[in-house]
Design an enzyme around this catalytic site. Structure first.
Site, PDB file in Angstrom:
ATOM      1  N   ASP A 204       0.879  -1.174   0.000  1.00  0.00           N
ATOM      2  CA  ASP A 204       0.000   0.000   0.000  1.00  0.00           C
ATOM      3  C   ASP A 204       0.915   1.222   0.000  1.00  0.00           C
ATOM      4  O   ASP A 204       1.753   1.384   0.894  1.00  0.00           O
ATOM      5  CB  ASP A 204      -0.858   0.027   1.271  1.00  0.00           C
TER       6      ASP A 204
ATOM      7  N   ASP B 193     -13.278  -3.706  -1.087  1.00  0.00           N
ATOM      8  CA  ASP B 193     -12.981  -3.317   0.296  1.00  0.00           C
ATOM      9  C   ASP B 193     -14.257  -3.448   1.132  1.00  0.00           C
ATOM     10  O   ASP B 193     -14.904  -2.452   1.474  1.00  0.00           O
ATOM     11  CB  ASP B 193     -12.499  -1.853   0.349  1.00  0.00           C
TER      12      ASP B 193
HETATM   13  O1  1PR Z   1     -10.523   2.953  -4.997  1.00  0.00           O
HETATM   14  O2  1PR Z   1      -9.673   2.357  -7.233  1.00  0.00           O
HETATM   15  O3  1PR Z   1      -8.753   4.319  -6.025  1.00  0.00           O
HETATM   16  O4  1PR Z   1      -8.263   1.990  -5.287  1.00  0.00           O
HETATM   17  C1  1PR Z   1      -7.724   2.242  -4.044  1.00  0.00           C
HETATM   18  C2  1PR Z   1      -7.066   0.977  -3.585  1.00  0.00           C
HETATM   19  O5  1PR Z   1      -6.372   1.276  -2.384  1.00  0.00           O
HETATM   20  C3  1PR Z   1      -8.069  -0.119  -3.294  1.00  0.00           C
HETATM   21  O6  1PR Z   1      -7.577  -1.325  -3.857  1.00  0.00           O
HETATM   22  C4  1PR Z   1      -8.091  -0.225  -1.773  1.00  0.00           C
HETATM   23  O7  1PR Z   1      -8.151  -1.581  -1.368  1.00  0.00           O
HETATM   24  C5  1PR Z   1      -6.739   0.355  -1.379  1.00  0.00           C
HETATM   25  N1  1PR Z   1      -6.805   1.101  -0.116  1.00  0.00           N
HETATM   26  C6  1PR Z   1      -7.384   2.307   0.051  1.00  0.00           C
HETATM   27  N2  1PR Z   1      -7.199   2.701   1.331  1.00  0.00           N
HETATM   28  C7  1PR Z   1      -6.528   1.748   1.956  1.00  0.00           C
HETATM   29  C8  1PR Z   1      -6.090   1.745   3.351  1.00  0.00           C
HETATM   30  O8  1PR Z   1      -5.536   0.783   3.851  1.00  0.00           O
HETATM   31  N3  1PR Z   1      -6.358   2.830   4.050  1.00  0.00           N
HETATM   32  N4  1PR Z   1      -5.600  -0.379   1.314  1.00  0.00           N
HETATM   33  C9  1PR Z   1      -6.274   0.734   1.049  1.00  0.00           C
HETATM   34  C10 1PR Z   1      -6.125  -1.556   1.191  1.00  0.00           C
HETATM   35  C11 1PR Z   1      -5.813  -3.632   1.909  1.00  0.00           C
HETATM   36  C12 1PR Z   1      -4.913  -4.605   1.345  1.00  0.00           C
HETATM   37  C13 1PR Z   1      -3.912  -5.035   2.376  1.00  0.00           C
HETATM   38  C14 1PR Z   1      -4.472  -6.326   2.869  1.00  0.00           C
HETATM   39  C15 1PR Z   1      -3.484  -7.192   3.549  1.00  0.00           C
HETATM   40  N5  1PR Z   1      -5.263  -2.359   1.834  1.00  0.00           N
HETATM   41  O9  1PR Z   1      -4.326  -4.199   0.203  1.00  0.00           O
HETATM   42  O10 1PR Z   1      -2.712  -5.098   1.761  1.00  0.00           O
HETATM   43  O11 1PR Z   1      -5.567  -6.046   3.732  1.00  0.00           O
HETATM   44  O12 1PR Z   1      -3.073  -6.614   4.722  1.00  0.00           O
HETATM   45  P1  1PR Z   1      -2.561  -7.505   5.940  1.00  0.00           P
HETATM   46  O13 1PR Z   1      -1.898  -8.710   5.382  1.00  0.00           O
HETATM   47  O14 1PR Z   1      -1.573  -6.635   6.651  1.00  0.00           O
HETATM   48  O15 1PR Z   1      -3.765  -7.807   6.767  1.00  0.00           O
HETATM   49  P2  1PR Z   1      -9.377   2.969  -5.905  1.00  0.00           P
END
Ligand code: 1PR
Length: 524
Positions: free
Chosen positions: A224, A379
């Site tokens: 991320d 999400d």
């Molecule tokens: O909505 O098309 O602009 O895409 C934004 C992207 O950014 C989406 O894929 C969304 O999942 C991601 N995203 C947005 N905000 C966050 C955040 O964390 N605040 N991250 C985010 C999503 C989730 C996973 C993470 C897993 C594994 N992160 O990618 O890597 O949950 O984590 P873990 O193994 O530590 O539990 P758009």
């Protein structure tokens, strides 16, 4: 010098990068005469059979290509570059291929996820210099919904099993072509490319070829990425999507360096999510493009990029389509793009109007770059309910009742990185996105993200049972046994983790070692 045929439909940068890594100078073909002048030609096909043949015709490449192929000079076709050699394809009825090898291209008819995405083995059918120095049990990266069916077995070089045995590479004289992507197949792929380039190598059948090949479960590292308050681009990690600790954005490293480390450690794929892409236009100062360009020079496994892929109008009124944004990413080295927020808005619109427009980002990108290039990142967060019919959503009976003892829940889709919940459930989203042409689902879970408590198996089963495209389980991995659990308890094709890898709590190697003998994975 080696010539490369780029007809402008996808990521050929990784092939160029792989060839350059092996010390070659690459000459990109820009006209039919270039094909005639070439001494060695690589043809990495991307997109769909119909659009590829159309472009080859429009550019007047068909005659020189056929002449080249009949000349006996070395040729390497990759993916569609293999399929192009055949007479026709079920993907584009009525459109003729190059017809160098008798036979057709057929769609997979299997009771398994299609596209066939991931690392699978090969069974070598005749000696070839391609396999000099190889064991035979290496796996290579595939991503395709169609496979070739030669009229005679003579040209068959390798076969692979996916539901049934299909032809995964051909060799006829100096014409070699593979369905898999050597440029995306890590060290084994680079070795194979090197053998193609070193045309004095001895032709061999490697000793340890499997009797039956198996598609490996993929282990994916996710980064991320966002800019922190000091303006540095960092890999961060949320705790149920909250990436701040004591007010600051968590900084777990630099994107390019971390991706390089995961490649060396054996990641089967790497995903970058630009997590603030929903509010910053991704092409504005283009930090993610540079991240992709630099990463793809040294990382030879598939790269996915997500965040901010949508239509956009800048402050000067200039309009950019999601397809343009995606195209920039593909040109910079991405193999797949992932769409999050926009997918939710598209599906809401489709459900409201009762029809697809053909113009959504999912449809447009899938049409140009192929279904396999479009990943939908979901999400979702759990919403509990007392009875399944009390909400107009796909609910499940849960083993983990809600705070008021509720026995049922549904998974609410969110947009803008979990900030806004919508009246749409994850199962419906996945089903509609598949119909629109998405090739894969990246299934996160806000409740589980960063908790180290294991994947949400109920969510994964609910979505996996609703679609036939591959599903990547994400969020919650806390130790190696969680990977075994997700592969045993669900039919997910891949598992993704972030926090445990960033914090070096468990390495990718340790995960694969733990899974050894229990679940088929790609050996490092
Ligand atoms: O909505 O098309 O602009 O895409 C934004 C992207 O950014 C989406 O894929 C969304 O999942 C991601 N995203 C947005 N905000 C966050 C955040 O964390 N605040 N991250 C985010 C999503 C989730 C996973 C993470 C897993 C594994 N992160 O990618 O890597 O949950 O984590 P873990 O193994 O530590 O539990 P758009």
């Amino acid at each position: 010098m080696i010539s490369l045929l780029d007809y402008g439909a996808g990521n050929v940068r990784s092939v160029v990068n792989a060839l350059e890594k092996l010390g070659e100078t690459v000459n990109i073909i820009s006209c039919g005469e270039d094909i005639q002048r070439a001494d060695r030609l690589v043809f990495p096909g991307v997109g769909s059979f119909g659009s590829m043949m159309q472009i080859l015709r429009d550019k007047k490449y068909v005659d020189p290509l056929q002449a080249y192929l009949r000349s006996g000079k070395p040729f390497l076709g990759i993916c569609l570059g293999l399929q192009a050699l055949f007479e026709k394809s079920e993907e584009a009825p009525g459109i003729a291929g190059l017809s160098i090898i008798p036979g057709a291209v057929r769609r997979f008819t299997v009771d398994l996820a299609v596209p066939h995405i991931g690392w699978n083995g090969i069974k070598v059918k005749k000696p070839s210099r391609l396999f000099a120095g190889m064991q035979g049990d290496e796996k290579f990266y595939f991503v395709h919904s169609y496979h070739v069916a030669p009229a005679s077995r003579e040209s068959v070089l390798t076969t692979t099993d996916y539901g049934y045995e299909f032809v995964s590479a051909i060799q006829q004289g100096n014409i070699i072509a593979t369905q898999f992507h050597p440029e995306k197949s890590g060290r084994a792929g680079l070795a194979l490319l090197e053998n193609f380039l070193g045309d004095t190598r001895e032709a061999v059948i490697p000793r340890a070829c499997p009797e039956k090949t198996e598609l490996a479960k993929r282990i994916i590292a996710c980064l991320d990425v966002r800019t922190n308050d000091r303006g540095d681009l960092v890999v961060t990690k949320g705790d149920q999507y909250d990436v701040r600790e004591n007010g600051d954005v968590r900084n777990l490293g630099k994107p390019v360096e971390l991706a390089g480390r995961y490649y060396e450690e054996g990641a089967d794929e790497i995903t970058f999510l630009n997590i603030t892409g929903f509010r910053d236009f991704p092409l504005k100062d283009m930090p993610m493009l540079e991240v992709l360009e630099r990463t793809s020079r040294n990382v030879f496994v598939p790269l996915t990029i997500g965040g901010g892929i949508r239509d956009y109008t800048d402050k000067d009124g200039r309009h950019y389509s999601a397809l343009q944004v995606a195209s920039e990413y593909f040109r910079s080295g991405a193999d797949k793009i992932s769409i999050g927020s926009d997918a939710v808005l598209i599906v809401e619109q489709v459900l409201k109007s009762g029809k697809a427009t053909g113009m959504s980002s999912i449809e447009q990108i899938a049409r140009v770059y192929g279904n396999q290039a479009v990943v939908i990142s979901i999400d979702p967060r759990r919403v509990y309910t007392e009875a399944p019919d009390s909400v107009a959503h796909e609910t499940i009976r849960t083993r983990f009742p809600g705070p008021e003892g509720e026995q049922y829940c549904w998974y609410q889709c969110t947009i803008k990185g979990g900030r806004e919940g919508r009246e749409l459930d994850a199962v419906t989203l996945a089903k509609v996105c598949e119909q629109l042409g998405a090739g894969e689902i990246l299934l996160n879970c806000i409740d589980k993200d960063g908790t180290n408590s294991g994947f949400d198996l109920e969510l994964i089963n609910a979505v996996k049972n609703a679609v036939s495209i591959p599903v990547i389980a994400s969020s919650g991995a806390g130790n190696a046994s969680h990977f075994l659990e997700v592969f045993v308890a669900t039919r997910a094709e891949a598992a993704l983790a972030a926090g445990i890898f960033h914090r070096r709590e468990v390495s990718i190697g340790e995960v694969k070692e733990y899974l050894h003998d229990k679940v088929d994975t790609r050996k490092i």
